[in-house]
Design a protein around this motif. Sequence first.
Motif, PDB file in Angstrom:
ATOM      1  N   LYS A 131       0.618  -0.885   0.647  1.00  0.00           N
ATOM      2  CA  LYS A 131       0.044  -0.035  -0.098  1.00  0.00           C
ATOM      3  C   LYS A 131       1.113   1.050  -0.027  1.00  0.00           C
ATOM      4  CE  LYS A 131      -3.794  -2.488   1.216  1.00  0.00           C
ATOM      5  NZ  LYS A 131      -4.945  -2.114   0.884  1.00  0.00           N
ATOM      6  N   HIS A 132       0.353   2.103  -0.633  1.00  0.00           N
ATOM      7  CA  HIS A 132       0.577   3.691  -0.856  1.00  0.00           C
ATOM      8  C   HIS A 132       0.506   4.788   0.267  1.00  0.00           C
ATOM      9  CE1 HIS A 132       3.834   2.433  -3.816  1.00  0.00           C
ATOM     10  NE2 HIS A 132       3.032   1.775  -4.219  1.00  0.00           N
ATOM     11  N   ILE A 133       0.558   4.472   1.496  1.00  0.00           N
ATOM     12  CA  ILE A 133      -0.380   5.646   2.129  1.00  0.00           C
ATOM     13  C   ILE A 133      -0.070   6.659   2.731  1.00  0.00           C
ATOM     14  CG2 ILE A 133      -1.004   5.563   4.827  1.00  0.00           C
ATOM     15  CD1 ILE A 133      -1.013   2.622   5.063  1.00  0.00           C
ATOM     16  N   ASP A 134      -1.178   7.584   2.357  1.00  0.00           N
ATOM     17  CA  ASP A 134      -0.793   9.341   2.650  1.00  0.00           C
ATOM     18  C   ASP A 134      -1.317   9.713   3.830  1.00  0.00           C
ATOM     19  OD1 ASP A 134       0.519  10.154  -0.015  1.00  0.00           O
ATOM     20  OD2 ASP A 134      -1.298  10.076  -0.502  1.00  0.00           O
ATOM     21  N   VAL A 135       0.175  10.302   4.303  1.00  0.00           N
ATOM     22  CA  VAL A 135      -0.544  10.529   6.449  1.00  0.00           C
ATOM     23  C   VAL A 135      -0.602  12.058   5.817  1.00  0.00           C
ATOM     24  CG1 VAL A 135       0.542   9.569   8.587  1.00  0.00           C
ATOM     25  CG2 VAL A 135       0.724   8.563   6.677  1.00  0.00           C
ATOM     26  N   VAL A 136      -1.717  13.088   5.556  1.00  0.00           N
ATOM     27  CA  VAL A 136      -2.078  14.382   6.710  1.00  0.00           C
ATOM     28  C   VAL A 136      -1.525  14.114   7.672  1.00  0.00           C
ATOM     29  CG1 VAL A 136      -3.377  16.212   5.484  1.00  0.00           C
ATOM     30  CG2 VAL A 136      -3.314  14.075   4.509  1.00  0.00           C
ATOM     31  N   ALA A 137      -0.803  15.652   7.999  1.00  0.00           N
ATOM     32  CA  ALA A 137      -0.922  16.046   9.730  1.00  0.00           C
ATOM     33  C   ALA A 137      -2.146  16.688  10.002  1.00  0.00           C
ATOM     34  CB  ALA A 137       0.281  16.618   8.958  1.00  0.00           C
ATOM     35  N   ALA A 138      -3.034  17.376   9.078  1.00  0.00           N
ATOM     36  CA  ALA A 138      -4.174  17.995   9.728  1.00  0.00           C
ATOM     37  C   ALA A 138      -4.958  17.015   9.968  1.00  0.00           C
ATOM     38  CB  ALA A 138      -4.778  19.049   8.579  1.00  0.00           C
ATOM     39  N   ASN A 139      -4.547  15.828   9.194  1.00  0.00           N
ATOM     40  CA  ASN A 139      -6.562  14.956   9.575  1.00  0.00           C
ATOM     41  C   ASN A 139      -5.843  13.674  10.177  1.00  0.00           C
ATOM     42  OD1 ASN A 139      -7.105  16.248   7.326  1.00  0.00           O
ATOM     43  ND2 ASN A 139      -6.674  14.193   5.558  1.00  0.00           N
ATOM     44  N   SER A 140      -6.414  13.018  10.866  1.00  0.00           N
ATOM     45  CA  SER A 140      -6.555  11.988  12.270  1.00  0.00           C
ATOM     46  C   SER A 140      -5.442  10.592  11.661  1.00  0.00           C
ATOM     47  CB  SER A 140      -8.538  11.589  12.084  1.00  0.00           C
ATOM     48  OG  SER A 140      -8.390  10.731  13.128  1.00  0.00           O
ATOM     49  N   ARG A 141      -5.761   9.994  12.567  1.00  0.00           N
ATOM     50  CA  ARG A 141      -4.931   8.679  11.541  1.00  0.00           C
ATOM     51  C   ARG A 141      -5.047   7.984  10.549  1.00  0.00           C
ATOM     52  NH1 ARG A 141      -4.775   4.693  17.118  1.00  0.00           N
ATOM     53  NH2 ARG A 141      -6.873   5.018  16.807  1.00  0.00           N
ATOM     54  N   ALA A 142      -4.053   7.670   9.889  1.00  0.00           N
ATOM     55  CA  ALA A 142      -4.310   6.614   8.312  1.00  0.00           C
ATOM     56  C   ALA A 142      -4.468   5.250   8.455  1.00  0.00           C
ATOM     57  CB  ALA A 142      -3.360   6.933   7.237  1.00  0.00           C
ATOM     58  N   VAL A 143      -5.693   4.528   8.726  1.00  0.00           N
ATOM     59  CA  VAL A 143      -5.485   3.531   9.676  1.00  0.00           C
ATOM     60  C   VAL A 143      -5.749   2.338   8.457  1.00  0.00           C
ATOM     61  CG1 VAL A 143      -6.711   1.677  10.715  1.00  0.00           C
ATOM     62  CG2 VAL A 143      -6.682   4.502  11.379  1.00  0.00           C
ATOM     63  N   VAL A 144      -5.060   1.037   8.012  1.00  0.00           N
ATOM     64  CA  VAL A 144      -5.332   0.269   7.792  1.00  0.00           C
ATOM     65  C   VAL A 144      -5.215  -1.675   8.258  1.00  0.00           C
ATOM     66  CG1 VAL A 144      -3.765   1.013   5.512  1.00  0.00           C
ATOM     67  CG2 VAL A 144      -2.726  -0.535   7.028  1.00  0.00           C
ATOM     68  N   GLN A 145      -6.462  -2.274   7.850  1.00  0.00           N
ATOM     69  CA  GLN A 145      -6.261  -3.611   8.078  1.00  0.00           C
ATOM     70  C   GLN A 145      -5.450  -4.488   7.035  1.00  0.00           C
ATOM     71  OE1 GLN A 145      -9.829  -6.030   8.535  1.00  0.00           O
ATOM     72  NE2 GLN A 145      -9.193  -6.722  10.196  1.00  0.00           N
ATOM     73  N   LEU A 146      -4.694  -5.175   8.244  1.00  0.00           N
ATOM     74  CA  LEU A 146      -3.174  -6.054   7.595  1.00  0.00           C
ATOM     75  C   LEU A 146      -4.092  -7.577   7.367  1.00  0.00           C
ATOM     76  CD1 LEU A 146      -0.575  -5.656   9.988  1.00  0.00           C
ATOM     77  CD2 LEU A 146      -0.670  -4.341   8.256  1.00  0.00           C
ATOM     78  N   PRO A 147      -4.299  -8.066   6.488  1.00  0.00           N
ATOM     79  CA  PRO A 147      -4.591  -9.290   6.255  1.00  0.00           C
ATOM     80  C   PRO A 147      -4.247 -10.405   6.473  1.00  0.00           C
ATOM     81  CG  PRO A 147      -3.034  -8.344   3.994  1.00  0.00           C
ATOM     82  CD  PRO A 147      -2.774  -7.155   5.303  1.00  0.00           C
ATOM     83  N   PRO A 148      -5.178 -11.665   6.768  1.00  0.00           N
ATOM     84  CA  PRO A 148      -4.864 -12.242   7.772  1.00  0.00           C
ATOM     85  C   PRO A 148      -3.632 -13.241   7.491  1.00  0.00           C
ATOM     86  CG  PRO A 148      -7.235 -12.052   6.917  1.00  0.00           C
ATOM     87  CD  PRO A 148      -6.129 -11.352   6.304  1.00  0.00           C
ATOM     88  N   GLY A 149      -3.157 -13.743   8.434  1.00  0.00           N
ATOM     89  CA  GLY A 149      -1.300 -14.299   8.784  1.00  0.00           C
ATOM     90  C   GLY A 149      -0.137 -13.537   8.282  1.00  0.00           C
ATOM     91  N   THR A 150      -0.584 -12.601   8.109  1.00  0.00           N
ATOM     92  CA  THR A 150       0.337 -11.086   8.245  1.00  0.00           C
ATOM     93  C   THR A 150       1.437 -12.025   9.175  1.00  0.00           C
ATOM     94  OG1 THR A 150      -1.062  -9.363   7.450  1.00  0.00           O
ATOM     95  CG2 THR A 150       1.585  -8.510   8.046  1.00  0.00           C
ATOM     96  N   GLN A 151       3.374 -11.550   9.236  1.00  0.00           N
ATOM     97  CA  GLN A 151       3.809 -12.237   9.347  1.00  0.00           C
ATOM     98  C   GLN A 151       4.385 -11.467   9.595  1.00  0.00           C
ATOM     99  OE1 GLN A 151       5.575 -16.043   9.474  1.00  0.00           O
ATOM    100  NE2 GLN A 151       3.715 -17.296   9.760  1.00  0.00           N
ATOM    101  N   LYS A 152       4.945 -10.544   8.958  1.00  0.00           N
ATOM    102  CA  LYS A 152       5.664  -9.249   9.344  1.00  0.00           C
ATOM    103  C   LYS A 152       5.359  -8.170   8.048  1.00  0.00           C
ATOM    104  CE  LYS A 152       9.174 -11.026   6.054  1.00  0.00           C
ATOM    105  NZ  LYS A 152      10.758 -11.624   5.764  1.00  0.00           N
ATOM    106  N   VAL A 153       5.623  -6.730   8.682  1.00  0.00           N
ATOM    107  CA  VAL A 153       5.052  -5.916   7.786  1.00  0.00           C
ATOM    108  C   VAL A 153       6.652  -4.885   7.906  1.00  0.00           C
ATOM    109  CG1 VAL A 153       3.925  -3.508   7.584  1.00  0.00           C
ATOM    110  CG2 VAL A 153       3.728  -5.635   8.927  1.00  0.00           C
ATOM    111  N   SER A 154       6.580  -3.715   6.570  1.00  0.00           N
ATOM    112  CA  SER A 154       8.020  -3.524   6.435  1.00  0.00           C
ATOM    113  C   SER A 154       7.385  -1.726   6.045  1.00  0.00           C
ATOM    114  CB  SER A 154       8.509  -3.443   4.878  1.00  0.00           C
ATOM    115  OG  SER A 154       9.205  -2.880   4.132  1.00  0.00           O
ATOM    116  N   ILE A 155       8.325  -0.986   6.237  1.00  0.00           N
ATOM    117  CA  ILE A 155       7.338   0.474   6.560  1.00  0.00           C
ATOM    118  C   ILE A 155       8.851   1.070   6.162  1.00  0.00           C
ATOM    119  CG2 ILE A 155       5.841   1.941   7.410  1.00  0.00           C
ATOM    120  CD1 ILE A 155       5.500  -0.135  10.176  1.00  0.00           C
ATOM    121  N   GLY A 156       8.387   2.293   5.013  1.00  0.00           N
ATOM    122  CA  GLY A 156       9.043   2.885   4.509  1.00  0.00           C
ATOM    123  C   GLY A 156       8.986   4.401   4.289  1.00  0.00           C
ATOM    124  N   ARG A 157       8.869   5.024   3.994  1.00  0.00           N
ATOM    125  CA  ARG A 157       8.731   6.944   3.527  1.00  0.00           C
ATOM    126  C   ARG A 157       9.106   6.929   1.814  1.00  0.00           C
ATOM    127  NH1 ARG A 157       9.309  11.365   8.150  1.00  0.00           N
ATOM    128  NH2 ARG A 157       9.711  10.146   9.300  1.00  0.00           N
TER     129      ARG A 157
END
Length: 118
Positions: free
Chosen positions: A71-97
């Motif tokens: 996913k490519h997620i835009d996190v907007v400073a003026a908004n509430s949190r950006a939330v995503v549900q992870l797929p079932p069975g997720t074992q690891k998550v990679s996050i980078g700008r």
Amino acid sequence: MASFQLGDVPHGFAYNEDGNIIHYKHVILLATPTANESGTWGGEWLSFGSDWADARLRVAAHDGTSWVWVKHIDVVAANSRAVVQLPPGTQKVSIGREKKTAGDFVDNSPVGWLLEIK
């Protein structure tokens, strides 16, 4: 019972505006706790918040065999949190700008993450 983990997204661009890796040293990798708790948890959610500037993140989930979504997620400073549900069975998550455009230079604004497991 709910479980929480939280932290910060590292400063520096990990990906260019086309989604190609610049350098992996700016990526954070989270091991998710539900991998060994089959059938006892109700889901995993990952939230992001920012301040001072907006940020784009590239978030990928791995199910133990392959990267199952990106996913490519835009996190907007003026908004509430950006939330995503992870797929079932997720074992690891990679996050980078990720750069929004070639001219994007704001790679150090505060961005936090929250992993919630229910």
